[in-house]
Motif scaffolding. Structure first.
Motif, PDB file in Angstrom:
ATOM      1  N   VAL A   1     -21.467   3.169 -60.302  1.00 31.69           N
ATOM      2  CA  VAL A   1     -22.366   2.641 -61.193  1.00 31.69           C
ATOM      3  C   VAL A   1     -23.299   3.798 -61.656  1.00 31.69           C
ATOM      4  CG1 VAL A   1     -23.704   0.812 -62.281  1.00 31.69           C
ATOM      5  CG2 VAL A   1     -21.854   0.369 -60.569  1.00 31.69           C
ATOM      6  N   HIS A   2     -23.359   4.327 -62.727  1.00 31.48           N
ATOM      7  CA  HIS A   2     -24.419   5.316 -63.101  1.00 31.48           C
ATOM      8  C   HIS A   2     -25.656   4.698 -63.990  1.00 31.48           C
ATOM      9  CE1 HIS A   2     -21.427   8.880 -62.239  1.00 31.48           C
ATOM     10  NE2 HIS A   2     -20.667   7.728 -62.260  1.00 31.48           N
ATOM     11  N   THR A   3     -26.638   4.696 -63.335  1.00 35.53           N
ATOM     12  CA  THR A   3     -27.739   3.828 -64.005  1.00 35.53           C
ATOM     13  C   THR A   3     -28.898   5.008 -64.326  1.00 35.53           C
ATOM     14  OG1 THR A   3     -28.998   3.516 -61.752  1.00 35.53           O
ATOM     15  CG2 THR A   3     -27.341   2.006 -62.657  1.00 35.53           C
ATOM     16  N   GLN A   4     -29.587   4.608 -65.156  1.00 30.05           N
ATOM     17  CA  GLN A   4     -31.159   5.438 -65.550  1.00 30.05           C
ATOM     18  C   GLN A   4     -31.940   4.282 -65.986  1.00 30.05           C
ATOM     19  OE1 GLN A   4     -30.641   8.097 -68.951  1.00 30.05           O
ATOM     20  NE2 GLN A   4     -31.574   9.736 -67.954  1.00 30.05           N
ATOM     21  N   ASP A   5     -33.041   4.386 -65.201  1.00 32.55           N
ATOM     22  CA  ASP A   5     -34.372   3.618 -65.566  1.00 32.55           C
ATOM     23  C   ASP A   5     -33.781   1.993 -65.198  1.00 32.55           C
ATOM     24  OD1 ASP A   5     -36.249   5.603 -66.036  1.00 32.55           O
ATOM     25  OD2 ASP A   5     -35.350   5.609 -68.195  1.00 32.55           O
ATOM     26  N   GLY A   6     -32.777   1.936 -64.288  1.00 33.41           N
ATOM     27  CA  GLY A   6     -32.325   0.608 -63.815  1.00 33.41           C
ATOM     28  C   GLY A   6     -31.372  -0.077 -64.993  1.00 33.41           C
ATOM     29  N   ILE A   7     -30.881   0.709 -65.953  1.00 30.51           N
ATOM     30  CA  ILE A   7     -29.890   0.327 -66.972  1.00 30.51           C
ATOM     31  C   ILE A   7     -28.488   1.224 -66.591  1.00 30.51           C
ATOM     32  CG2 ILE A   7     -29.410   0.285 -69.408  1.00 30.51           C
ATOM     33  CD1 ILE A   7     -32.455   0.226 -69.689  1.00 30.51           C
ATOM     34  N   ILE A   8     -27.506   0.306 -66.752  1.00 27.70           N
ATOM     35  CA  ILE A   8     -26.465   0.753 -66.600  1.00 27.70           C
ATOM     36  C   ILE A   8     -26.036   1.725 -67.620  1.00 27.70           C
ATOM     37  CG2 ILE A   8     -24.044   0.380 -66.155  1.00 27.70           C
ATOM     38  CD1 ILE A   8     -24.642  -2.036 -64.634  1.00 27.70           C
ATOM     39  N   LYS A   9     -25.530   3.085 -67.512  1.00 32.30           N
ATOM     40  CA  LYS A   9     -25.182   3.689 -68.572  1.00 32.30           C
ATOM     41  C   LYS A   9     -23.390   3.857 -68.752  1.00 32.30           C
ATOM     42  CE  LYS A   9     -29.269   5.087 -69.828  1.00 32.30           C
ATOM     43  NZ  LYS A   9     -29.746   4.597 -71.179  1.00 32.30           N
ATOM     44  N   TYR A  10     -22.855   4.002 -67.539  1.00 29.89           N
ATOM     45  CA  TYR A  10     -21.561   3.840 -67.570  1.00 29.89           C
ATOM     46  C   TYR A  10     -20.976   3.906 -66.234  1.00 29.89           C
ATOM     47  CZ  TYR A  10     -21.592   8.793 -66.302  1.00 29.89           C
ATOM     48  OH  TYR A  10     -21.654   9.971 -65.499  1.00 29.89           O
ATOM     49  N   VAL A  11     -19.428   3.411 -66.030  1.00 29.71           N
ATOM     50  CA  VAL A  11     -19.019   3.072 -64.888  1.00 29.71           C
ATOM     51  C   VAL A  11     -17.819   4.062 -64.593  1.00 29.71           C
ATOM     52  CG1 VAL A  11     -18.022   1.569 -63.419  1.00 29.71           C
ATOM     53  CG2 VAL A  11     -19.686   0.688 -64.689  1.00 29.71           C
TER      54      VAL A  11
ATOM     55  N   ILE B   1     -26.539   7.263 -59.272  1.00 30.29           N
ATOM     56  CA  ILE B   1     -25.146   6.591 -58.877  1.00 30.29           C
ATOM     57  C   ILE B   1     -25.233   5.854 -57.596  1.00 30.29           C
ATOM     58  CG2 ILE B   1     -22.779   7.504 -58.499  1.00 30.29           C
ATOM     59  CD1 ILE B   1     -23.387  10.109 -59.726  1.00 30.29           C
ATOM     60  N   LYS B   2     -24.710   4.900 -57.758  1.00 30.42           N
ATOM     61  CA  LYS B   2     -24.454   3.759 -56.853  1.00 30.42           C
ATOM     62  C   LYS B   2     -23.208   3.215 -56.781  1.00 30.42           C
ATOM     63  CE  LYS B   2     -29.400   2.363 -56.779  1.00 30.42           C
ATOM     64  NZ  LYS B   2     -30.300   1.079 -56.702  1.00 30.42           N
ATOM     65  N   TRP B   3     -22.579   3.113 -55.296  1.00 29.44           N
ATOM     66  CA  TRP B   3     -21.213   2.397 -54.915  1.00 29.44           C
ATOM     67  C   TRP B   3     -21.410   0.816 -55.521  1.00 29.44           C
ATOM     68  CZ3 TRP B   3     -16.697   4.889 -54.656  1.00 29.44           C
ATOM     69  CH2 TRP B   3     -16.740   6.195 -54.539  1.00 29.44           C
ATOM     70  N   ALA B   4     -20.382   0.310 -56.114  1.00 29.35           N
ATOM     71  CA  ALA B   4     -20.286  -1.016 -56.091  1.00 29.35           C
ATOM     72  C   ALA B   4     -18.844  -1.590 -56.084  1.00 29.35           C
ATOM     73  CB  ALA B   4     -20.982  -1.339 -57.553  1.00 29.35           C
ATOM     74  N   GLY B   5     -18.540  -2.856 -56.031  1.00 22.14           N
ATOM     75  CA  GLY B   5     -17.374  -3.255 -55.939  1.00 22.14           C
ATOM     76  C   GLY B   5     -16.902  -4.084 -57.272  1.00 22.14           C
ATOM     77  N   CYS B   6     -15.742  -3.756 -57.773  1.00 24.72           N
ATOM     78  CA  CYS B   6     -15.064  -3.964 -59.058  1.00 24.72           C
ATOM     79  C   CYS B   6     -15.097  -5.727 -58.844  1.00 24.72           C
ATOM     80  CB  CYS B   6     -13.736  -3.686 -59.340  1.00 24.72           C
ATOM     81  SG  CYS B   6     -12.964  -4.508 -60.849  1.00 24.72           S
ATOM     82  N   ASN B   7     -15.381  -6.409 -59.768  1.00 22.97           N
ATOM     83  CA  ASN B   7     -15.385  -8.074 -59.720  1.00 22.97           C
ATOM     84  C   ASN B   7     -14.346  -8.471 -60.816  1.00 22.97           C
ATOM     85  OD1 ASN B   7     -16.542  -7.295 -62.127  1.00 22.97           O
ATOM     86  ND2 ASN B   7     -18.378  -8.623 -62.054  1.00 22.97           N
ATOM     87  N   VAL B   8     -13.403  -7.757 -61.032  1.00 17.09           N
ATOM     88  CA  VAL B   8     -12.401  -8.233 -61.742  1.00 17.09           C
ATOM     89  C   VAL B   8     -11.315  -9.159 -60.972  1.00 17.09           C
ATOM     90  CG1 VAL B   8     -10.152  -7.617 -63.240  1.00 17.09           C
ATOM     91  CG2 VAL B   8     -12.219  -6.193 -63.490  1.00 17.09           C
ATOM     92  N   ASN B   9     -10.826 -10.355 -61.477  1.00 18.36           N
ATOM     93  CA  ASN B   9     -10.159 -11.211 -60.843  1.00 18.36           C
ATOM     94  C   ASN B   9      -8.743 -10.652 -60.285  1.00 18.36           C
ATOM     95  OD1 ASN B   9      -9.706 -13.398 -59.330  1.00 18.36           O
ATOM     96  ND2 ASN B   9      -9.391 -14.606 -61.047  1.00 18.36           N
ATOM     97  N   CYS B  10      -8.520  -9.844 -59.323  1.00 18.69           N
ATOM     98  CA  CYS B  10      -7.172  -9.404 -59.256  1.00 18.69           C
ATOM     99  C   CYS B  10      -7.154  -9.253 -57.732  1.00 18.69           C
ATOM    100  CB  CYS B  10      -6.762  -8.020 -59.915  1.00 18.69           C
ATOM    101  SG  CYS B  10      -7.825  -6.530 -59.042  1.00 18.69           S
ATOM    102  N   GLY B  11      -7.895  -9.334 -57.044  1.00 16.76           N
ATOM    103  CA  GLY B  11      -7.970  -9.145 -55.587  1.00 16.76           C
ATOM    104  C   GLY B  11      -8.206  -7.900 -54.961  1.00 16.76           C
ATOM    105  N   THR B  12      -7.862  -6.681 -55.791  1.00 16.31           N
ATOM    106  CA  THR B  12      -7.992  -5.533 -55.094  1.00 16.31           C
ATOM    107  C   THR B  12      -9.412  -5.090 -54.732  1.00 16.31           C
ATOM    108  OG1 THR B  12      -6.126  -4.872 -56.457  1.00 16.31           O
ATOM    109  CG2 THR B  12      -6.930  -3.050 -55.546  1.00 16.31           C
ATOM    110  N   LYS B  13     -10.278  -5.326 -55.337  1.00 17.25           N
ATOM    111  CA  LYS B  13     -11.899  -5.100 -55.070  1.00 17.25           C
ATOM    112  C   LYS B  13     -11.944  -3.662 -55.053  1.00 17.25           C
ATOM    113  CE  LYS B  13     -12.241  -9.343 -52.316  1.00 17.25           C
ATOM    114  NZ  LYS B  13     -11.120  -9.673 -52.190  1.00 17.25           N
ATOM    115  N   CYS B  14     -11.317  -2.854 -56.104  1.00 12.96           N
ATOM    116  CA  CYS B  14     -11.657  -1.394 -56.150  1.00 12.96           C
ATOM    117  C   CYS B  14     -13.006  -0.907 -55.952  1.00 12.96           C
ATOM    118  CB  CYS B  14     -10.999  -0.876 -57.263  1.00 12.96           C
ATOM    119  SG  CYS B  14      -9.019  -1.113 -57.320  1.00 12.96           S
TER     120      CYS B  14
END
Length: 216
Positions: free
Chosen positions: A54-64, A37-50
């Motif tokens: 990011v939950h990854t396994q073997d370098g692949i994103i499984k779900y957010v 599990i790693k923290w990241a910033g949302c990249n949706v174009n709304c300005g909030t930057k929630c």
């Protein structure tokens, strides 16, 4: 009683033959990597930057998932991402995502492009910027409101890298206000003494909450 014993032996022999040896069991366990599990910033174009997880396994994103930490207080409140932010995985692995620079080789609108290197991309952009500045001046550089995604590093904000770059290059033509928060931005000056986008606006907003009194 004897029938039950025969049934027990029959099923025991069946599952015993299917059972994995300790060596096989260890081998299968090693093939399954733990979830990271790693923290990241949302990249949706709304300005909030929630913030998002990011939950990854073997370098692949499984779900957010969204922020589930903190308390319901001003300084430690949860910034819970919306459905668009939690669907970021689909944008990362979208088949239409551009993974390298493309240069148009046909006429505008024909849809003909060819892949080029990042080095060539930077060289051509720099050459075009120099030609534009020499011919039209810095007024020809315009950062429009809808340029880029405000949730990422490469954004169109006044403090973003593109504004910084063009300021060092001699200036640019900026926009005034926005198409979605123009009224709110101006009203903030009268309600809270500043814009929430500024440090003084946030400070005034935070300190003013305890002084609000009901109007009779």
């Amino acid at each position: 009683m004897q029938q039950n014993r025969r049934d027990f032996l029959k099923w025991s022999s069946l599952f015993g033959g299917l059972a994995l040896t300790p060596m096989q069991l260890s081998s299968n366990l090693l093939k399954t990597s733990p979830m990271v599990i790693k923290w990241a910033g949302c990249n949706v174009n709304c300005g909030t930057k929630c913030p998002i997880k990011v939950h990854t396994q073997d370098g692949i994103i499984k779900y957010v998932s969204t922020d589930n930490e903190g308390k319901d207080e001003f300084d430690t409140r949860q910034a819970r991402a919306c459905v668009r932010g939690r669907s970021s995985r689909y944008k990362v692995y979208n088949a239409n995502r551009l993974k390298r620079p493309l240069k148009r080789v046909g006429k505008r609108g024909e849809g003909k492009f060819m892949p080029i290197s990042w080095e060539q991309t930077f060289d051509e952009i720099a050459l075009k910027m120099k030609e534009t500045k020499d011919k039209y001046g810095n007024e020809a550089f315009f950062i429009t409101y809808a340029t880029g995604t405000t949730g990422t590093i490469i954004n169109r904000c006044i403090s973003g890298p593109w504004a910084r770059l063009l300021s060092l290059y001699g200036g640019y033509l900026n926009y005034h206000n926005s198409y979605s928060t123009a009224q709110i931005t101006n009203a903030m000056n009268y309600f809270y003494g500043g814009s929430p986008a500024s440090d003084i606006g946030l400070c005034v907003l935070q300190n003013s909450l305890s002084f609000l009194v009901p109007i009779i």
